[in-house]
Design an enzyme around this catalytic site. Structure first.
Site, PDB file in Angstrom:
ATOM      1  CE1 TYR A 102      -3.573   2.658   0.633  1.00  0.00           C
ATOM      2  CE2 TYR A 102      -2.294   3.300   2.559  1.00  0.00           C
ATOM      3  CZ  TYR A 102      -3.330   3.544   1.665  1.00  0.00           C
ATOM      4  OH  TYR A 102      -4.100   4.678   1.804  1.00  0.00           O
ATOM      5  CG  ASP A 122       5.754   3.667   0.831  1.00  0.00           C
ATOM      6  OD1 ASP A 122       6.065   4.335   1.834  1.00  0.00           O
ATOM      7  OD2 ASP A 122       4.591   3.585   0.392  1.00  0.00           O
ATOM      8  CE  LYS A 138       0.898   4.813   8.416  1.00  0.00           C
ATOM      9  NZ  LYS A 138       0.965   4.243   7.088  1.00  0.00           N
TER      10      LYS A 138
HETATM   11  C1  LIG Z   1       0.368   4.747   5.727  1.00  0.00           C
HETATM   12  C2  LIG Z   1       1.122   4.495   4.492  1.00  0.00           C
HETATM   13  C3  LIG Z   1       1.059   5.368   3.385  1.00  0.00           C
HETATM   14  C4  LIG Z   1       0.111   6.530   3.334  1.00  0.00           C
HETATM   15  O1  LIG Z   1       0.388   7.483   4.315  1.00  0.00           O
HETATM   16  P1  LIG Z   1      -0.765   8.505   4.733  1.00  0.00           P
HETATM   17  O2  LIG Z   1      -0.091   9.428   5.693  1.00  0.00           O
HETATM   18  O3  LIG Z   1      -1.865   7.697   5.334  1.00  0.00           O
HETATM   19  O4  LIG Z   1      -1.203   9.205   3.493  1.00  0.00           O
HETATM   20  C5  LIG Z   1       1.889   5.123   2.306  1.00  0.00           C
HETATM   21  N1  LIG Z   1       2.727   4.081   2.300  1.00  0.00           N
HETATM   22  C6  LIG Z   1       2.813   3.224   3.326  1.00  0.00           C
HETATM   23  C7  LIG Z   1       3.800   2.103   3.275  1.00  0.00           C
HETATM   24  C8  LIG Z   1       1.998   3.388   4.452  1.00  0.00           C
HETATM   25  O5  LIG Z   1       2.061   2.509   5.446  1.00  0.00           O
END
Ligand SMILES: *Cc1c(COP(=O)(O)O)cnc(C)c1O
Length: 439
Positions: free
Chosen positions: A143, A238, A266
Site C-alpha cells: 500500500y 516506501d 508516520k
Molecule cells: C500509511 C502508508 C502510506 C500513506 O500514508 P498517509 O499518511 O496515510 O497518506 C503510504 N505508504 C505506506 C507504506 C503506508 O504505510
C-alpha cells in the site's frame, strides 16, 4: 458500556461519510460500532465512556513513543507558542532534515510534505521527471497511500496488466502502472526483460506491512535492486511504516540495500501530519524550483510538525529505543509462540522489530498477499472483539499489523498473552467458514 461512544458515533454518521475520515476506522471489516476516543496516555487509550484499553495500534504506526508522551507534547507547545506556520524557511525543518539525512543510508536531501500519500505521489513524479520515462511498477499487497496511479490491482495473467482498484480513477490513469506479485523472481525478471527500458520507477514496501506483515527474502529485494540498476530504473523504498520504526536506517539498513528514493511518514511526524521523500542531490535537483518537476505545499515543513518529528527522532536515538523495542518484540514473539498451540487454528507470529502480525491459518511466514488464507478475516473479527472486551485495542482488520511503543513493558505483553490464551482455550472454531465464537 459504550453509550456515549454510540451517541457520538450516531451523530458522526450524519455529518461524516460512514462516520469517519479514513475508511478502516469504521469497523466494517470486523462489524460493530467503532469506539470514540477521548484521550490517550502512554500505552492506554480511553473512550468517551471512561473505558480504558491497552493499545497496540499506536494510531496506525506514528506513536512509537506512546500516547501524549511529554517529550513530544512539550516540543509541540514550545513550537506553537512561537507560531504555527510561516510559509517561509524555519529552523526546525532544517534540523529535522539534517537528522533524516544523517540517519538514512545513501540520501543527501529531503523534502517534507504533510502525509505519506503526498510523499509517494511526489516521489513517483520525481522519478518520472528524472528518467523521462512513464511506466511504474508496484507489487500487489503493498500500500502506498491513495495515489491515483497506485490504486491498482493486478489483472489476469502472471503480471503486468492492471485495472483501477477504486472507482473514480480512469483506466488510462493506471495504464502506465504494472503490478507484480511479491516474492516472485520469475515475473519480476520477465517484466524487466520485456519493458525494462521504459520503467521509470519500481515502488515497494521493502517490508510490506499493509496486508499483513509479508517479510521478503533478501534475495528478492537484491534482485530488484540489481534489475533497477541494470535498466536505469529508479528504486523507491516506501518506508512510511518502516522508516524510523525498525531503526534509523529503516528497511534499507535491515536488508543492507539502498534505494534511489525513500519515502517517509508516520513515525517521522511524531503523531502530527508529516511525510517526506529523500534522495541524492543529483536526483533532488530535478525538483522545483531548481528543476522542472513541480511540487509544493502550504503547510509543508511547518515548525510545529517539524518539532514533533524532531523530538521523536532525537528521543529514539538518544534513548536507544530501537534496541529496547526489538527486545520487547522478541519477548512478545516468544510469549505468543508459547501459547499458539492452544489455538484451534494455525497461527504464525510474524515480526520485524516492533511491528507484528498474527498470520492466521498458517504455520509459516506468508510472503505475498496471494498466500494469505481466505478465512482470516472471519476468524479475526471474533478475535478482535474478544480482545476489545478484554481491554485490548488492536487495529480493526485482519490485514493490519500491530505496533509496540517505548512505553510498553513486559507486563503489558504478559497481559496481552494471558488474554489471548484465554480466548484461544475458550473459543469454538468453524473450520470451513473460519468463524470463531468466544464464550
Ligand atoms: C500509511 C502508508 C502510506 C500513506 O500514508 P498517509 O499518511 O496515510 O497518506 C503510504 N505508504 C505506506 C507504506 C503506508 O504505510
Amino acid at each position: 458500556m459504550r453509550s456515549r461512544s454510540k451517541d457520538l458515533f450516531d451523530r458522526a454518521q450524519n455529518v461524516l461519510p460512514a462516520g469517519v475520515n479514513s475508511p478502516v476506522r469504521a469497523f466494517q471489516a470486523v462489524g460493530g460500532d467503532p469506539i470514540v476516543i477521548k484521550s490517550g496516555n502512554s500505552i492506554y487509550i480511553n473512550d468517551q465512556d471512561g473505558n480504558q484499553y491497552l493499545d497496540f495500534m499506536g494510531s496506525w504506526g506514528p506513536l512509537i513513543l506512546g500516547h501524549s508522551n511529554p517529550v513530544i507534547i512539550d516540543s509541540i507547545k514550545e513550537a506553537a507558542s512561537l507560531g504555527t506556520s510561516f510559509g517561509a524557511p524555519c529552523e526546525p525543518e532544517i534540523i529535522l532534515a539534517e537528522e533524516v539525512v544523517s540517519s538514512y543510508p545513501g540520501i543527501e536531501q529531503v523534502r517534507f510534505v504533510s502525509s505519506g500519500t503526498e510523499a509517494v505521489m511526489s516521489a513517483i513524479r520525481l522519478a518520472r521527471g528524472t528518467t523521462k520515462r512513464d511506466l511504474i511498477v508496484k507489487f500487489s499487497g503493498c500500500y502506498h497511500g491513495h495515489v491515483d496511479s497506485l490504486l491498482v490491482s493486478a489483472g489476469s495473467g502472471l503480471a503486468t496488466f492492471s485495472k483501477p482498484s477504486s472507482e473514480g480513477i480512469p483506466d488510462n490513469y493506471t495504464d502506465l502502472t504494472r503490478v507484480l506479485e511479491l516474492d516472485n523472481e520469475e515475473s519480476l525478471t520477465e517484466l524487466f526483460l520485456n519493458e525494462g527500458a521504459d520503467i521509470a520507477a519500481v515502488i515497494i514496501e521493502p517490508i510490506p506491512a499493509n496486508n499483513g506483515l509479508l517479510v521478503q527474502r533478501k534475495e528478492f529485494i537484491k534482485l530488484l535492486k540489481e534489475l533497477c540498476e541494470k535498466y536505469g530504473t529508479i528504486l523507491i523504498f516506501d518506508e512510511v511504516i518502516t522508516g524510523f520504526r525498525i531503526g534509523k536506517g529503516g528497511a534499507a539498513s535491515y536488508y543492507n540495500i539502498e534505494p534511489d528514493i525513500a519515502t517517509f511518514g508516520k513515525v517521522i511526524g511524531g503523531g502530527l501530519p508529516v511525510g517526506a521523500f529523500a534522495s541524492s542531490k543529483e536526483i533532488m535537483k530535478n525538483l522545483a524550483p531548481t528543476g522542472g518537476v513541480y511540487q509544493a505545499g502550504t503547510l509543508s515543513g511547518n515548525p510545529v510538525a517539524m518539532s514533533a518529528g524532531l523530538a521523536t527522532l532525537r528521543h529514539l536515538k538518544n534513548e536507544n529505543v530501537w534496541d529496547y523495542l526489538d527486545d520487547l518484540g522478541r519477548y512478545l514473539e516468544n510469549s505468543v509462540n508459547s501459547i499458539k498451540s492452544k489455538a484451534p487454528f494455525g497461527l504464525y507470529f510474524s515480526r520485524v522489530g516492533s511491528i507484528f502480525w498474527l498470520a492466521l491459518h498458517t504455520n509459516t511466514q506468508p510472503r505475498s498477499s496471494e498466500s494469505i488464507d481466505e478465512r482470516s478475516a472471519k476468524t479475526f473479527s471474533g478475535l478482535f472483539h474478544a480482545l476489545l472486551e478484554n481491554g485490548i485495542s488492536i487495529a480493526p482488520s485482519a490485514y493490519e499489523v500491530g505496533f509496540l511503543s517505548s512505553e510498553h513493558t513486559k507486563e503489558h505483553i504478559d497481559f496481552f498473552s494471558e488474554k489471548l490464551e484465554k480466548i484461544f482455550t475458550s473459543c469454538s472454531f468453524n473450520k470451513n467458514s473460519g468463524e470463531i465464537n468466544v464464550f
